[in-house]
Design an enzyme around this catalytic site. Sequence first.
Site, PDB file in Angstrom:
ATOM      1  CB  THR A  14      55.470  31.552   9.498  1.00 21.14           C
ATOM      2  OG1 THR A  14      56.348  32.664   9.265  1.00 21.14           O
ATOM      3  CG2 THR A  14      55.833  30.895  10.807  1.00 21.14           C
ATOM      4  CG  ASP A  15      51.406  30.710   5.277  1.00 21.05           C
ATOM      5  OD1 ASP A  15      50.764  31.268   6.191  1.00 21.05           O
ATOM      6  OD2 ASP A  15      51.039  29.638   4.774  1.00 21.05           O
ATOM      7  CB  ALA A  16      50.824  36.168   4.403  1.00 23.35           C
TER       8      ALA A  16
END
Lengths: 131, 131, 131, 131
Positions: A15-17
């Site tokens: 996942t990312d921000a």
Amino acid sequence: MMVLEYLRKVNFYETDAQGIVHHSNYPRYFEEARGYYLESVGFPYPKLREQLNVDVVLLSLSVEYLKPVRFGDTLSIKFSLVQSDSYFFKFKYDVFVESSLCAVGETKHCCINRENRKVIKIPKELKERMK
Amino acid sequence: MMVLEYLRKVNFYETDAQGIVHHSNYPRYFEEARGYYLESVGFPYPKLREQLNVDVVLLSLSVEYLKPVRFGDTLSIKFSLVQSDSYFFKFKYDVFVESSLCAVGETKHCCINRENRKVIKIPKELKERMK
Amino acid sequence: MMVLEYLRKVNFYETDAQGIVHHSNYPRYFEEARGYYLESVGFPYPKLREQLNVDVVLLSLSVEYLKPVRFGDTLSIKFSLVQSDSYFFKFKYDVFVESSLCAVGETKHCCINRENRKVIKIPKELKERMK
Amino acid sequence: MMVLEYLRKVNFYETDAQGIVHHSNYPRYFEEARGYYLESVGFPYPKLREQLNVDVVLLSLSVEYLKPVRFGDTLSIKFSLVQSDSYFFKFKYDVFVESSLCAVGETKHCCINRENRKVIKIPKELKERMK
């Protein structure tokens, strides 16, 4: 044409921000799916590399991102070999979360000799199993 | 149309057991290049996220891999915004190692509201700087 | 003991759904810093691999995570070779964002012959430059 | 103390130009193993994040790399919660390929409130299941 389904949980580190799976992971999921394909047809990629001294390379890649995928989701990647001649082959991938189509992708490949990286015909041991 | 050049050394951890850069890194290089673009036009991505509450999302991606890239190489990514309307924009990328064209790519994007992930018009603060 | 500073922007793809840099990136930052060290002492890693047929391997790694690091931050990694004998060497790393110490780390290494992966003495060409 | 076993094939994209799994993947394998732990005790991490608004953070990490791991290998990660009080908890991991111990690791964690990232006590819903 055989359609395979590769199931894969999303890892947190993918996942990312934005809170969703980062787009650069989809080519990795597709690679995993192809590994599953090679196992399914009885010629796992490690065997291809070691016994035939062959590597599979990626010539092109495209992905359309339709809906975000999140941590906690399980991906169902439905995919198949959609084209193949003596040298080249293509896979298409539909990435679902439950009944929702989240991404579609396509990859094109050929085989190379591992020593000199020259393009070779798809080895017959693999070719005769491809479907 | 402004053509930018983003220079980037290959990291060892980006290589794979074929001895070349793994294909999944190119979308990451393109993302870095876009970050460089946003800085160059005076609107860095962190500012876009925090001041305007906007995220940029990737709608589609394509890469053609022409020649392998290796550890020790420095990539020169020449790229530009090739298309843009009120909602969507596209970048094209040429990845060189010295004078050798190693890959070409394209990405399509839009902007979303970070809270509800709804597509929004490209914020005018960004739009007026895009070139 | 020479203390080097390696500056590095955080990439968006290195963040996770907690909105911070994922912990698995720090070992990668340390690897980049060591690459910078080898360049600084005049013996870049690609040269070590190709001219001396030597690989550097990681024997152990530890990281303490003190404060989260975010997209938009620039890391200043202050690091040095803290120990070295004929076979083994250790680096220590302090990761700062501005004046704030965000992480500390340590890595231990040795050299191997690339063909057979046997541990070898640190090549004298490298050893005499290490400081 | 419950010892769990998490099985995991090596992906090709996790290898590097040394022909082995890059060291930065081990912290990711450990994270996957912890996800498996949380599922096994009936409190999956996505549920922890969404229902209790809690994130688990990594405070420290150490890994000793004993033997290289290669594409084609299946990792057996034997691991357990080795220490826990009201705030902190530690896991230890032994990474095997067949009967060969390839790496050992340890991670230390605490829980935080997702909004303000303040350290909180381990939620009782989780604490009472930890073993």
